[in-house]
Write an enzyme that holds these catalytic residues in place. Structure first.
Site, mmCIF file in Angstrom:
data_model
loop_
_atom_site.group_PDB
_atom_site.id
_atom_site.type_symbol
_atom_site.label_atom_id
_atom_site.label_comp_id
_atom_site.label_asym_id
_atom_site.label_seq_id
_atom_site.Cartn_x
_atom_site.Cartn_y
_atom_site.Cartn_z
ATOM 1 N N ASP A 1 43.483 31.540 51.234
ATOM 2 C CA ASP A 1 43.330 30.276 50.503
ATOM 3 C C ASP A 1 43.106 29.181 51.533
ATOM 4 O O ASP A 1 43.685 29.220 52.621
ATOM 5 C CB ASP A 1 44.592 29.982 49.673
ATOM 6 C CG ASP A 1 44.347 28.936 48.595
ATOM 7 O OD1 ASP A 1 44.406 29.292 47.401
ATOM 8 O OD2 ASP A 1 44.087 27.763 48.943
ATOM 9 N N SER B 1 35.981 33.679 38.571
ATOM 10 C CA SER B 1 36.285 32.255 38.787
ATOM 11 C C SER B 1 35.181 31.370 38.227
ATOM 12 O O SER B 1 35.258 30.942 37.068
ATOM 13 C CB SER B 1 36.543 31.987 40.264
ATOM 14 O OG SER B 1 35.410 32.275 41.052
ATOM 15 N N GLU C 1 25.247 29.878 31.699
ATOM 16 C CA GLU C 1 25.762 30.717 30.618
ATOM 17 C C GLU C 1 25.247 30.187 29.290
ATOM 18 O O GLU C 1 25.127 28.969 29.124
ATOM 19 C CB GLU C 1 27.302 30.698 30.628
ATOM 20 C CG GLU C 1 27.863 31.289 31.923
ATOM 21 C CD GLU C 1 29.394 31.293 31.975
ATOM 22 O OE1 GLU C 1 30.035 30.773 31.046
ATOM 23 O OE2 GLU C 1 29.933 31.823 32.965
ATOM 24 N N HIS D 1 32.256 35.651 30.048
ATOM 25 C CA HIS D 1 33.262 34.602 30.328
ATOM 26 C C HIS D 1 34.466 34.702 29.380
ATOM 27 O O HIS D 1 34.852 33.723 28.731
ATOM 28 C CB HIS D 1 32.626 33.203 30.225
ATOM 29 C CG HIS D 1 33.351 32.180 31.046
ATOM 30 N ND1 HIS D 1 32.730 31.158 31.699
ATOM 31 C CD2 HIS D 1 34.681 32.028 31.305
ATOM 32 C CE1 HIS D 1 33.625 30.413 32.330
ATOM 33 N NE2 HIS D 1 34.817 30.920 32.103
ATOM 34 N N ILE D 2 35.035 35.898 29.322
ATOM 35 C CA ILE D 2 36.148 36.141 28.396
ATOM 36 C C ILE D 2 37.475 36.332 29.127
ATOM 37 O O ILE D 2 38.461 36.730 28.513
ATOM 38 C CB ILE D 2 35.888 37.403 27.525
ATOM 39 C CG1 ILE D 2 35.491 38.590 28.413
ATOM 40 C CG2 ILE D 2 34.856 37.126 26.449
ATOM 41 C CD1 ILE D 2 35.770 39.929 27.825
HETATM 42 N N1 LIG Z 1 37.064 33.781 33.577
HETATM 43 C C1 LIG Z 1 37.738 32.952 32.827
HETATM 44 O O1 LIG Z 1 37.709 32.997 31.611
HETATM 45 C C2 LIG Z 1 38.592 31.914 33.505
HETATM 46 C C3 LIG Z 1 39.737 31.444 32.862
HETATM 47 C C4 LIG Z 1 40.550 30.532 33.526
HETATM 48 C C5 LIG Z 1 40.176 30.063 34.790
HETATM 49 N N2 LIG Z 1 39.025 30.502 35.366
HETATM 50 C C6 LIG Z 1 38.632 30.048 36.702
HETATM 51 O O2 LIG Z 1 39.447 30.717 37.658
HETATM 52 C C7 LIG Z 1 39.501 29.933 38.853
HETATM 53 C C8 LIG Z 1 40.936 29.872 39.348
HETATM 54 O O3 LIG Z 1 41.759 29.221 38.389
HETATM 55 P P1 LIG Z 1 43.238 28.734 38.785
HETATM 56 O O4 LIG Z 1 43.847 28.155 37.562
HETATM 57 O O5 LIG Z 1 43.928 29.798 39.530
HETATM 58 O O6 LIG Z 1 42.852 27.555 39.788
HETATM 59 P P2 LIG Z 1 43.796 26.870 40.872
HETATM 60 O O7 LIG Z 1 43.212 25.523 41.097
HETATM 61 O O8 LIG Z 1 45.221 27.005 40.511
HETATM 62 O O9 LIG Z 1 43.553 27.783 42.186
HETATM 63 C C9 LIG Z 1 42.378 27.774 42.927
HETATM 64 C C10 LIG Z 1 42.766 28.093 44.363
HETATM 65 O O10 LIG Z 1 41.585 28.344 45.120
HETATM 66 C C11 LIG Z 1 41.754 27.747 46.402
HETATM 67 N N3 LIG Z 1 40.418 27.566 46.978
HETATM 68 C C12 LIG Z 1 39.454 26.687 46.582
HETATM 69 N N4 LIG Z 1 38.346 26.900 47.295
HETATM 70 C C13 LIG Z 1 38.593 27.939 48.130
HETATM 71 C C14 LIG Z 1 37.813 28.642 49.073
HETATM 72 N N5 LIG Z 1 36.530 28.322 49.300
HETATM 73 N N6 LIG Z 1 38.398 29.649 49.759
HETATM 74 C C15 LIG Z 1 39.698 29.990 49.539
HETATM 75 N N7 LIG Z 1 40.486 29.356 48.637
HETATM 76 C C16 LIG Z 1 39.918 28.360 47.921
HETATM 77 C C17 LIG Z 1 42.512 26.471 46.140
HETATM 78 O O11 LIG Z 1 43.163 25.974 47.292
HETATM 79 C C18 LIG Z 1 43.495 26.942 45.062
HETATM 80 O O12 LIG Z 1 44.702 27.426 45.628
HETATM 81 C C19 LIG Z 1 38.915 28.577 38.495
HETATM 82 O O13 LIG Z 1 37.608 28.515 39.015
HETATM 83 C C20 LIG Z 1 38.870 28.580 36.985
HETATM 84 O O14 LIG Z 1 37.823 27.786 36.479
HETATM 85 C C21 LIG Z 1 38.245 31.435 34.764
#
Ligand SMILES: NC(=O)c1ccc[n+]([C@@H]2O[C@H](COP(=O)([O-])OP(=O)(O)OC[C@H]3O[C@@H](n4cnc5c(N)ncnc54)[C@H](O)[C@@H]3O)[C@@H](O)[C@H]2O)c1
Length: 398
Positions: free
Chosen positions: A170, A228, A258, A281-282
């Site tokens: 991270d 993500s 999407e 995206h589920i």
């Molecule tokens: N697929 C889905 O349906 C779905 C659902 C919920 C969230 N998401 C996505 O999942 C991702 C994570 O969500 P979250 O709630 O854990 O977010 P979060 O903000 O809690 O965590 C993201 C982490 O990534 C780290 N980070 C950012 N850029 C980085 C990089 N280049 N290298 C290493 N670390 C990096 C940040 O420091 C942070 O700790 C988000 O992009 C969110 O949009 C997708």
């Protein structure tokens, strides 16, 4: 007070708000700007999901609006700064679907390791392909988690319970859960892990951060997941690495563009490649997540109206407040964050002989939020506070 809930929000939200004394109107679909402006007349709080846009014009015309609940994760559909400038608190549900994403990631890691999509496809096509070659247990495998936030860190815990060895990277200094090993660089993680899964956030600097060089650094025959954001990965580079066999399988839930609606057509360079799982995206789309989103956001709205609590608001300074002391009154004062506002508030109260029983202040960017508990409050003091040039919004609770 009246609440309008749009876009088929989970009924749990309605029951929380009704119990708190709100009159609640629900609608199944989203509304366009003019319909929304009309529907918001006489409404104090509005709940929506991703398809209803709260534009500056909507905010200007919805004069009674006090709070907005985004019953989802994203808040791009809301003009947040304009809402804050009008004293309208906005809340969302940043954690409610975390577990759902984690479970999908785990399911996909096992599915790829056992080549389930290929076995399933063969049998549906009438071919009995009983064969252990290329199928593996995940126990003892090295999982590399990129982005150790809400989702990444919970995945770490669940993966360890299944016997995976967890490595994470991270950009922030994060607490390692359980026995997880922190990597000092992305390359260290990519050179170590047999399964790499992305859980970074959607900051603009992450656009295309995972491409040909990163795939080349991954171990031969490793697995890759992205649940993500679509724009963080170069999917043409992933396709080349899958076709060459360097990457043995991929699971992808998010794409750079999407479709807007269910049923619309979709295309990706990853279609038609064996051992590639594509999902629309589920990751966070489960009934449990929807219910928790309903509970979480409705509770935040209720606590804001009842107590002035702004914990986890996405656009106002955050204050976590207990209930009001019995019989007392609470003044919530959102103001422009300029020097001396607190002194002015207290001097007005002192001038009216009001004794302050408790007071909390927090600021966020251009706004300050001060909450004051008092035993009694003359109308003249309220009027004077309202007339302060710095006042954005003043509410008296109780
Ligand atoms: N697929 C889905 O349906 C779905 C659902 C919920 C969230 N998401 C996505 O999942 C991702 C994570 O969500 P979250 O709630 O854990 O977010 P979060 O903000 O809690 O965590 C993201 C982490 O990534 C780290 N980070 C950012 N850029 C980085 C990089 N280049 N290298 C290493 N670390 C990096 C940040 O420091 C942070 O700790 C988000 O992009 C969110 O949009 C997708």
């Amino acid at each position: 007070m009246k609440a309008l809930l749009l876009e088929s929000i989970h009924p749990y939200a309605e029951s929380i708000l009704r119990e708190a004394g709100f009159e609640v109107e629900t609608r199944t679909g989203a509304l366009d700007e003019s319909e929304l402006i009309e529907a918001l007349q006489g409404v104090d709080i509005v709940g929506l999901r991703s398809k209803t846009e709260i534009t500056p014009t909507v905010l200007e015309k919805a004069t009674g609006l006090t709070a907005i609940g985004a019953f989802c994760i994203g808040t791009n559909q809301i003009a947040l700064d304009e809402a804050a400038a009008r004293g309208i608190a906005t809340f969302n549900a940043p954690f409610s679907n975390t577990r759902s994403v984690v479970e999908l990631a785990i399911a996909e890691i096992i599915a790829m390791a056992r080549r389930l999509t290929e076995k399933d496809g063969s049998l549906h096509a009438g071919v009995w392909d009983k064969n252990a070659k290329g199928s593996h247990e995940i126990r003892g495998r090295k999982l590399g988690i990129v982005g150790y936030g809400n989702i990444g860190s919970q995945l770490s815990v669940v993966a360890e319970m299944l016997g995976l060895q967890v490595y994470f990277y991270d950009t922030d200094d994060k607490l390692a859960m359980g026995n997880a090993h922190r990597c000092d660089s992305l390359d260290e993680l990519l050179e170590t892990a047999e399964v790499v899964t992305l859980h970074v956030d959607g900051r603009s600097g992450n656009a295309g951060f995972f491409g040909a060089d990163q795939f080349a650094t991954m171990r031969p025959r490793s697995l890759f997941l992205n649940l993500s954001r679509g724009f963080v990965v170069d999917y043409d580079a992933l396709r080349e690495n899958l076709l060459s066999g360097h990457i043995a399988g991929a699971a992808v839930d998010v794409f750079p563009t999407e479709p807007k609606k269910r049923g619309e057509s979709f295309s990706s360079p990853l279609q038609g490649i064996p051992n590639v799982i594509l999902t629309p995206h589920i990751g966070g789309s489960t009934e449990e997540a929807q219910e928790d989103i309903g509970r979480f956001v409705a509770s935040k709205l209720r606590d804001y109206i009842d107590r002035g609590t702004t914990t986890l608001s996405v656009n106002l300074p955050s204050l976590t407040l207990e209930g009001r002391p019995g019989g007392g009154r609470r003044i919530t004062h959102l103001h422009r964050n300029t020097p001396g506002v607190l002194a002015k508030v207290n001097s007005i109260l002192a001038g009216h002989g009001v004794n302050i029983e408790g007071q909390l202040l927090n600021t966020r960017g251009e706004n300050g939020y001060v909450v004051t508990d008092v035993a009694q409050l003359p109308d003249a003091a309220i009027a004077e506070l309202r007339e302060m040039p710095e006042t954005i919004q003043l509410r008296v609770i109780g």
